[in-house]
Design a protein around this motif. Structure first.
Motif, PDB file in Angstrom:
ATOM      1  N   GLY A  91      -2.810  14.645  -4.821  1.00 24.16           N
ATOM      2  CA  GLY A  91      -4.154  14.321  -4.374  1.00 24.16           C
ATOM      3  C   GLY A  91      -5.191  14.242  -5.473  1.00 24.16           C
ATOM      4  O   GLY A  91      -6.377  14.032  -5.203  1.00 24.16           O
ATOM      5  N   THR A 148      -3.562  -1.582  -3.000  1.00 23.16           N
ATOM      6  CA  THR A 148      -2.339  -1.037  -3.596  1.00 23.16           C
ATOM      7  C   THR A 148      -2.631  -0.077  -4.738  1.00 23.16           C
ATOM      8  O   THR A 148      -1.727   0.585  -5.234  1.00 23.16           O
ATOM      9  CB  THR A 148      -1.462  -2.179  -4.160  1.00 23.16           C
ATOM     10  OG1 THR A 148      -2.155  -2.807  -5.250  1.00 23.16           O
ATOM     11  CG2 THR A 148      -1.154  -3.217  -3.080  1.00 23.16           C
ATOM     12  N   ASP A 156      -0.359   8.897  -4.826  1.00 20.83           N
ATOM     13  CA  ASP A 156      -1.197  10.003  -4.366  1.00 20.83           C
ATOM     14  C   ASP A 156      -0.375  11.273  -4.170  1.00 20.83           C
ATOM     15  O   ASP A 156      -0.794  12.374  -4.554  1.00 20.83           O
ATOM     16  CB  ASP A 156      -1.878   9.631  -3.045  1.00 20.83           C
ATOM     17  CG  ASP A 156      -2.951   8.571  -3.216  1.00 20.83           C
ATOM     18  OD1 ASP A 156      -3.453   8.406  -4.345  1.00 20.83           O
ATOM     19  OD2 ASP A 156      -3.281   7.906  -2.213  1.00 20.83           O
ATOM     20  N   GLU A 157       0.805  11.119  -3.578  1.00 21.83           N
ATOM     21  CA  GLU A 157       1.659  12.284  -3.331  1.00 21.83           C
ATOM     22  C   GLU A 157       2.118  12.908  -4.641  1.00 21.83           C
ATOM     23  O   GLU A 157       2.101  14.136  -4.813  1.00 21.83           O
ATOM     24  CB  GLU A 157       2.866  11.859  -2.490  1.00 21.83           C
ATOM     25  CG  GLU A 157       3.790  13.014  -2.090  1.00 21.83           C
ATOM     26  CD  GLU A 157       4.785  13.404  -3.190  1.00 21.83           C
ATOM     27  OE1 GLU A 157       5.112  14.603  -3.314  1.00 21.83           O
ATOM     28  OE2 GLU A 157       5.212  12.492  -3.937  1.00 21.83           O
ATOM     29  N   LEU A 178       0.762   3.038  -3.261  1.00 27.29           N
ATOM     30  CA  LEU A 178      -0.427   3.859  -3.489  1.00 27.29           C
ATOM     31  C   LEU A 178      -0.228   5.253  -2.890  1.00 27.29           C
ATOM     32  O   LEU A 178      -0.573   6.262  -3.518  1.00 27.29           O
ATOM     33  CB  LEU A 178      -1.649   3.177  -2.861  1.00 27.29           C
ATOM     34  CG  LEU A 178      -2.974   3.954  -2.906  1.00 27.29           C
ATOM     35  CD1 LEU A 178      -3.376   4.267  -4.329  1.00 27.29           C
ATOM     36  CD2 LEU A 178      -4.071   3.159  -2.188  1.00 27.29           C
ATOM     37  N   ALA A 179       0.364   5.316  -1.719  1.00 29.01           N
ATOM     38  CA  ALA A 179       0.645   6.612  -1.083  1.00 29.01           C
ATOM     39  C   ALA A 179       1.614   7.431  -1.928  1.00 29.01           C
ATOM     40  O   ALA A 179       1.467   8.653  -2.062  1.00 29.01           O
ATOM     41  CB  ALA A 179       1.200   6.394   0.320  1.00 29.01           C
ATOM     42  N   GLN A 180       2.608   6.761  -2.540  1.00 31.20           N
ATOM     43  CA  GLN A 180       3.552   7.477  -3.406  1.00 31.20           C
ATOM     44  C   GLN A 180       2.846   8.064  -4.621  1.00 31.20           C
ATOM     45  O   GLN A 180       3.144   9.193  -5.046  1.00 31.20           O
ATOM     46  CB  GLN A 180       4.673   6.534  -3.847  1.00 31.20           C
ATOM     47  CG  GLN A 180       5.621   6.104  -2.740  1.00 31.20           C
ATOM     48  CD  GLN A 180       6.733   5.222  -3.279  1.00 31.20           C
ATOM     49  OE1 GLN A 180       7.325   5.501  -4.326  1.00 31.20           O
ATOM     50  NE2 GLN A 180       7.015   4.134  -2.569  1.00 31.20           N
ATOM     51  N   GLY A 197      -5.099   5.969  -8.099  1.00 25.87           N
ATOM     52  CA  GLY A 197      -4.878   6.600  -6.809  1.00 25.87           C
ATOM     53  C   GLY A 197      -6.078   6.462  -5.890  1.00 25.87           C
ATOM     54  O   GLY A 197      -7.149   5.976  -6.281  1.00 25.87           O
ATOM     55  N   SER A 198      -5.922   6.947  -4.672  1.00 21.68           N
ATOM     56  CA  SER A 198      -6.985   6.841  -3.664  1.00 21.68           C
ATOM     57  C   SER A 198      -8.237   7.590  -4.076  1.00 21.68           C
ATOM     58  O   SER A 198      -9.356   7.128  -3.842  1.00 21.68           O
ATOM     59  CB  SER A 198      -6.477   7.366  -2.319  1.00 21.68           C
ATOM     60  OG  SER A 198      -5.405   6.583  -1.848  1.00 21.68           O
ATOM     61  N   ARG A 235      -4.463  -4.276   2.576  1.00 19.33           N
ATOM     62  CA  ARG A 235      -4.638  -2.885   2.150  1.00 19.33           C
ATOM     63  C   ARG A 235      -4.568  -2.783   0.623  1.00 19.33           C
ATOM     64  O   ARG A 235      -3.783  -3.481  -0.026  1.00 19.33           O
ATOM     65  CB  ARG A 235      -3.560  -2.000   2.784  1.00 19.33           C
ATOM     66  CG  ARG A 235      -3.581  -1.990   4.307  1.00 19.33           C
ATOM     67  CD  ARG A 235      -2.364  -1.244   4.848  1.00 19.33           C
ATOM     68  NE  ARG A 235      -1.118  -1.880   4.413  1.00 19.33           N
ATOM     69  CZ  ARG A 235       0.088  -1.414   4.701  1.00 19.33           C
ATOM     70  NH1 ARG A 235       0.219  -0.290   5.406  1.00 19.33           N
ATOM     71  NH2 ARG A 235       1.170  -2.053   4.276  1.00 19.33           N
ATOM     72  N   ALA A 284       0.808  -1.211   0.000  1.00 16.59           N
ATOM     73  CA  ALA A 284       0.000   0.000   0.000  1.00 16.59           C
ATOM     74  C   ALA A 284       0.843   1.263   0.000  1.00 16.59           C
ATOM     75  O   ALA A 284       0.356   2.347  -0.353  1.00 16.59           O
ATOM     76  CB  ALA A 284      -0.943   0.000   1.199  1.00 16.59           C
ATOM     77  N   GLY A 285       2.091   1.154   0.375  1.00 20.22           N
ATOM     78  CA  GLY A 285       2.971   2.313   0.344  1.00 20.22           C
ATOM     79  C   GLY A 285       3.126   2.880  -1.050  1.00 20.22           C
ATOM     80  O   GLY A 285       3.340   4.100  -1.218  1.00 20.22           O
TER      81      GLY A 285
END
Length: 551
Positions: free
Chosen positions: A137, A183, A132-133, A128-130, A153-154, A181, A125-126
């Protein structure tokens, strides 16, 4: 009869077995009226005839792309973030960051192509955070090199109504990490949900589709393509093509393929779509096929194989799944015969290929139907089934852009046993078994452009023109240059039902032809990929001219 246009002074490869080479050709009202010696053709020139002396250049028939996705490819070229399948993850994130910074408020980041080897590694899931950043957003939708899968993305997952507790859809998968979680990686029908969410965000979808289709045709003309088979045609792109033809602005012949079941794009399918497309028929737009999807792609283990995939994490042997039974497929092909439609059948595994051949055998034997049947992506074919292509008049619809050593093959080799990879794309055997072998780009899958010269070279060399990917793939299956040209001209024209219209230069055929910057038969086959099209003529009209290079 006086010609409108005479092309002379070149070496003309006709694809006509009665006269393979000629010196000149004459055109009237968009049709070839004569092909022969310069002296013969000169007699057809009058005071108003345009004379084009090509100064020794090679002239050949316009290319025929037997498998392309015009809306997806044109959208990518006209509107979307360009990514290369060779881009690594940091490069992709950097491109997303720069692209997002230039967008209007609320706009999505949409693009491709993400290489399968990158997608394979997004297991946490990390990642996915990358994403998004990098997107600040924004909603993100990135397509992979098979076009069957996505990375989102989210914000996109929210627009889809998907969270960590959402069950997988039928025929698809929301990829999760070991902790459960998301991805952001989506497989098959889950990817279609993301496309639907993005489509809902477009203010004027028909205007976007019209621009995408127009762009796609311009891109194809630039590479020398004058006819194409749209591999999975939804109503929006078909309507756009019809509008171009009505306006006299469609510079290609396009055969449509209506999906009979929901696939990767939103919209009506099946009999309702078939009926709507029939009303769009013209001289250039021909809704003559359906699209049937038998399985998925090997990178996500959705291809149907006769032998098991490589096992991971203690899994039991797994061969993939077929989306159709034999009875269902026979019934659908019988319905195609009733409607007078051919069928383009997506079958990437040797099990799915066998199922199509079995259904074709039942159809031919019981009904005597001669409808056109094409197996798209004949990558893995069991040796026992090779001869059946010719015996059953089933076309091998190939995408030579996919098979050469590279990112996509690396991902496939991680899932499929090596001996199956080593025997893949048996083109030589198919040709020798009198199968009709037709090439197509499958753009925008696998490669960022529909460049046919890369694919044509690969048929001959079985090597990747990119030296970063050494080696050959099943080199004993190589074709000659002449056979490779046939796979991009007469063969797909015949496979699409245009065999009497285009694909060769002979009297009575459409004046679809190219002027090249090199003689394909005189160069090292490893240089074919660098071929440039100086001019493209469609129905006798100049529709592309290469811009002079700046010194």
């Amino acid at each position: 009869m006086t010609a409108d246009l005479v092309v002379t002074g070149g070496r003309i490869w006709t694809q006509d077995p009665r006269q393979p080479w000629a010196e000149a050709l004459a055109v009237r009202d968009g049709v070839l009226v004569a092909v022969g010696t310069a002296a013969e053709i000169a007699r057809l020139a009058g005071p108003d005839t345009t004379i084009r002396d090509v100064a020794g250049a090679m002239v050949m028939p316009g290319l025929v792309d037997g498998h392309v996705h015009l809306n997806l490819g044109g959208s990518q070229a006209a509107f979307e973030l360009p990514l290369l399948p060779t881009d690594d993850l940091p490069t992709i994130l950097g491109k997303v960051r720069r692209w997002a910074g230039d967008l209007d408020a609320g706009a999505w980041v949409v693009g491709g192509i993400v290489g399968s080897t990158v997608l394979d590694g997004l297991t946490d899931a990390g990642f996915l955070a990358q994403l998004d950043e990098a997107a600040g957003g924004r909603p993100v939708l990135l397509r992979d090199d098979s076009m069957h899968n996505r990375w989102v993305g989210s914000r996109t997952l929210e627009a889809m109504g998907v969270d960590a507790d959402t069950p997988d859809p039928d025929g698809g998968h929301y990829v999760r990490d070991r902790a459960g979680r998301l991805t952001g990686v989506l497989h098959e029908s889950a990817a279609a949900q993301a496309e639907s969410a993005f489509a809902r965000s477009i203010a004027d979808p028909q205007a976007r589709t019209a621009a995408a289709v127009r762009t796609a045709i311009e891109v194809l003309n630039g590479y020398g393509v004058t006819s194409a088979q749209e591999a999975a045609t939804m109503l929006g792109p078909a309507t756009a093509l019809h509008a171009l033809e009505e306006a006299g602005e469609l510079n290609a012949r396009v055969v449509l393929s209506a999906p009979v079941r929901p696939f990767l794009e939103d919209g009506i399918v099946g009999e309702e779509l078939i009926e709507r497309l029939a009303g769009l028929r013209g001289d250039l737009v021909r809704p003559d096929f359906v699209k049937i999807v038998l399985d998925g792609v090997p990178m996500t283990r959705t291809t149907a194989l006769l032998s098991p995939y490589r096992c991971h994490h203690g899994e039991k042997p797994f061969r993939g799944e077929l989306y159709w039974t034999l009875d269902e497929l026979v019934a659908q092909l019988n319905r195609c015969a009733e409607l007078g439609l051919g069928a383009k059948l997506h079958a990437t595994g040797d099990a799915s290929v066998r199922l199509v051949l079995d259904a074709a055998e039942v159809l031919r034997r019981k009904t005597g139907s001669d409808i056109r049947l094409q197996i798209a992506h004949t990558e893995f074919v069991h040796p026992d089934d090779v001869a059946r292509f010719g015996e059953l008049a089933v076309v091998a619809d190939l995408s030579p852009y996919i098979w050469y050593p590279g990112v996509l093959q690396d991902s496939i080799a991680a899932q499929v046993e090596q001996d199956l990879v080593d025997s893949s794309w048996p083109v030589r055997d198919l040709v020798d078994a009198h199968a009709l072998v037709a090439a197509g780009s499958d753009w925008p899958c696998a490669a960022p452009t529909p460049d046919p010269w890369t694919g044509l070279e690969t048929l001959v060399t079985r090597r990747n023109p990119d030296e970063r990917f050494p080696g050959t793939l099943n080199p004993g299956q190589a074709l000659t240059v002449a056979e490779a040209i046939a796979a991009f001209t007469t063969n797909p024209a015949e496979a699409m039902g245009l065999g009497g219209v285009t694909g060769r230069l002979a009297p009575g055929y459409a004046a679809d032809f190219l002027v090249l910057d090199r003689i394909l038969f005189d160069i090292d086959p490893g240089d074919i990929h660098a071929t440039a099209v100086e001019q493209t003529y469609f129905a006798g009209r100049l529709v592309h001219e290469r811009k002079p290079s700046r010194s």
